[in-house]
Enzyme design. Structure first.
Site, mmCIF file in Angstrom:
data_model
loop_
_atom_site.group_PDB
_atom_site.id
_atom_site.type_symbol
_atom_site.label_atom_id
_atom_site.label_comp_id
_atom_site.label_asym_id
_atom_site.label_seq_id
_atom_site.Cartn_x
_atom_site.Cartn_y
_atom_site.Cartn_z
ATOM 1 N N PRO A 1 0.862 -1.237 0.029
ATOM 2 C CA PRO A 1 -0.058 0.021 -0.046
ATOM 3 C C PRO A 1 0.804 1.318 0.256
ATOM 4 O O PRO A 1 0.638 2.451 -0.634
ATOM 5 C CB PRO A 1 -0.947 -0.199 1.174
ATOM 6 C CG PRO A 1 -0.181 -1.275 2.177
ATOM 7 C CD PRO A 1 0.235 -2.211 1.292
ATOM 8 N N ASN A 2 1.996 1.416 0.720
ATOM 9 C CA ASN A 2 2.932 2.391 0.900
ATOM 10 C C ASN A 2 3.958 2.477 -0.321
ATOM 11 O O ASN A 2 4.099 3.405 -1.186
ATOM 12 C CB ASN A 2 3.289 2.451 2.133
ATOM 13 C CG ASN A 2 2.653 2.716 3.318
ATOM 14 O OD1 ASN A 2 1.797 1.798 3.878
ATOM 15 N ND2 ASN A 2 2.369 3.995 3.877
ATOM 16 N N ASP A 3 4.740 1.347 -0.418
ATOM 17 C CA ASP A 3 5.821 1.491 -1.290
ATOM 18 C C ASP A 3 5.384 1.427 -2.772
ATOM 19 O O ASP A 3 6.056 1.912 -3.783
ATOM 20 C CB ASP A 3 6.485 -0.065 -1.161
ATOM 21 C CG ASP A 3 7.225 0.338 0.232
ATOM 22 O OD1 ASP A 3 7.119 1.188 1.047
ATOM 23 O OD2 ASP A 3 7.409 -0.981 0.825
ATOM 24 N N HIS B 1 -39.744 48.043 -3.106
ATOM 25 C CA HIS B 1 -39.852 48.349 -1.604
ATOM 26 C C HIS B 1 -41.416 47.592 -1.276
ATOM 27 O O HIS B 1 -41.892 47.839 -0.331
ATOM 28 C CB HIS B 1 -40.035 49.715 -1.328
ATOM 29 C CG HIS B 1 -38.946 50.605 -1.663
ATOM 30 N ND1 HIS B 1 -37.876 50.700 -0.844
ATOM 31 C CD2 HIS B 1 -38.376 51.295 -2.629
ATOM 32 C CE1 HIS B 1 -36.855 51.634 -1.445
ATOM 33 N NE2 HIS B 1 -37.311 51.677 -2.536
ATOM 34 N N SER C 1 -51.899 20.858 2.886
ATOM 35 C CA SER C 1 -52.227 21.115 4.501
ATOM 36 C C SER C 1 -52.801 19.644 4.934
ATOM 37 O O SER C 1 -53.700 19.073 4.240
ATOM 38 C CB SER C 1 -53.247 22.143 4.550
ATOM 39 O OG SER C 1 -53.709 22.037 6.240
#
Length: 464
Positions: free
Chosen positions: A130-132, A188, A318
């Site tokens: 997984p890392n290398d 307004h 409703s």
């Protein structure tokens, strides 16, 4: 009972569910971060698999990875890209701020699936480590943000922008259909001069069109990837040209114009590109909130409100009032807008919190940006499909409101002057008369001249 196998990492052994493709570091994270039930966004899975495949191809190109290992990694990444193994990414959002456990989750799943394909035991870390091998020439500090940017760009291109474009086009279609419907305007929240319903809806369409431009501009920064900077931006443990090669393969695999970041120290130490992009999503949310609220106001009624628009009757409104129809799509979209604004606040806080060579709030940032993209995409689609496409004008109410408006008196101002025109409006309002009746009673204009000047259809644009 669940069966387990034992895997090891640099801290020692740990039990992992026997059939899980993840390994020791993912299992430790599942034990240490039992926080909420929200997983890391699913939209991160495919971009990460694309990134890992691209890195394997780039490492192989310069003979830093043998062909067999490259082929195994690429095969597993293709499986993930095609939708397989997505249940093997169980980590929550709330893990390390760098996303290290998630990167290792990806590394472990790929390595263990390679072991399966090569008929090696799960957890053996052979023939692919997984890392290398899977994480070769990478650090979480450069590949997690790269996957973040990739996920944002891909989701925006494939989902958000199409949803926004269709909504924008629908508004312009309505604008053309309603170009001759003259109605009263409002400023307004009070009566103002006339405009057409088409003009009103053209404004909504243009707001969204301009937001498309903003998103395109903000997306340009997201295409720059820090991949190749590894731990702090220097590129330690990579080889010359790795970043260009890997990002070339990413662009080829995604069809998106990703490029190496011009300065990896900048792109790993902070995530301003995503902060800016989140702010643009917020701008879209603000626009949608205004549009949804305007339509909700124009549709309020149906008898005692403005009621100039007729909502599609999708559902009973409703549980107690029979026959009620509510603007539920407007309500959903405005709630989405508020959530996106809140998400942006979290992204902003995360963006301000980078320290030295790394920002340790990456999961927070990507969770909220992708959540906003998802909400906006779905919200716009729902609003368009279930409200906008079936929205109709209430022509009788529009005409009635127009006829009763006192602000049609504005057409008299160039002839009579502001003061005399205002006196007509005030007199009409006080006596309950029409504008015409008030003008004639005050003796300020002839009937013929009034009829010539006060024509709503002639008041929706400048005079020749």
């Amino acid at each position: 009972m669940t069966e387990f196998r034992t895997e090891t990492d640099s801290l020692g052994p740990i039990d992992v569910p026997a059939n899980a493709l993840w390994g020791a570091q993912t299992q430790r994270a599942l034990t240490l971060f039992r926080i909420d039930n929200e997983r890391m966004p699913q939209e991160m899975i495919v971009p990460y698999a694309i990134l890992k495949k691209a890195c394997a191809l780039a490492n192989h190109k310069k003979k830093h990875l043998d062909t067999k290992t490259k082929d195994l990694i690429a095969r597993v990444c293709d499986e993930i890209i095609d939708g397989q193994h997505h249940d093997m990414f169980p980590l929550p959002v709330w893990i390390s701020g760098s996303g290290t456990q998630y990167n290792m989750n990806v590394n472990e799943v790929i390595a263990n699936r390679c072991s399966q394909l090569a008929e090696h035991p799960l957890g053996s870390k052979g023939p692919v480590h997984p890392n290398d091998h899977v994480n070769k020439s990478q650090s979480t500090n450069d590949n997690f943000p790269s996957a973040m940017y990739m996920a944002v760009a891909i989701q925006t291109f494939l989902k958000l922008l199409p949803s926004l474009r269709i909504l924008k086009d629908t508004f312009f279609t309505k604008s053309k259909e309603w170009k001759d419907i003259v109605k009263i305007g409002r400023t307004h929240m009070q009566d103002a001069t006339p405009l057409t319903l088409g003009q009103e809806f053209s404004g909504f369409g243009t707001i969204l069109k301009e937001t498309l431009y903003r998103l395109d501009n903000a997306l340009g920064e997201v295409y720059s990837l820090p991949l190749g900077g590894t731990a702090v931006g220097t590129g330690i443990n990579t080889h010359s040209g790795f970043d260009e090669d890997a990002i070339y393969f990413i662009s080829k695999l995604t069809g998106q114009p990703f490029i190496p970041a011009s300065n990896k120290f900048a792109y790993q130490g902070n995530h301003d590109a995503l902060v800016q992009f989140s702010a643009t999503l917020k701008t879209l949310a603000v626009a949608l909130n205004k549009i949804a609220n305007d339509i909700r106001l124009l549709a309020c009624g149906p008898r005692t409100g403005i009621a100039e628009l007729i909502l599609p009757a999708n559902e009973p409104g409703s549980s107690i009032m029979p026959g009620k129809v509510n603007p539920t799509q407007c309500e959903a979209l405005t709630m989405i807008a508020m959530q996106v604004i809140a998400n942006d606040a979290a992204v902003t806080m995360g963006g301000t919190s980078g320290a030295l060579q790394m920002n340790a709030y990456k999961p927070l940032i990507i969770r909220n940006v992708l959540h906003s993209i998802r909400l906006l995409t779905d919200g716009m689609r729902s609003f368009r499909k279930h409200l906008l496409e079936g929205l109709e004008p209430n022509r009788e109410r529009i005409e009635s409101n127009l006829e009763q408006s006192l602000m049609l008196v504005t057409a008299l101002a160039p002839t009579l002057g502001y003061e005399k025109a205002a006196s007509i409006a005030h007199h009409a309002h006080e006596t309950g008369q029409t504008l015409k009746e008030a003008a004639l009673e005050l003796g300020l204009i002839s009937e013929q001249e009034f009829d010539l000047l006060v024509v709503p259809d002639n008041m929706v644009g400048p005079k020749d």
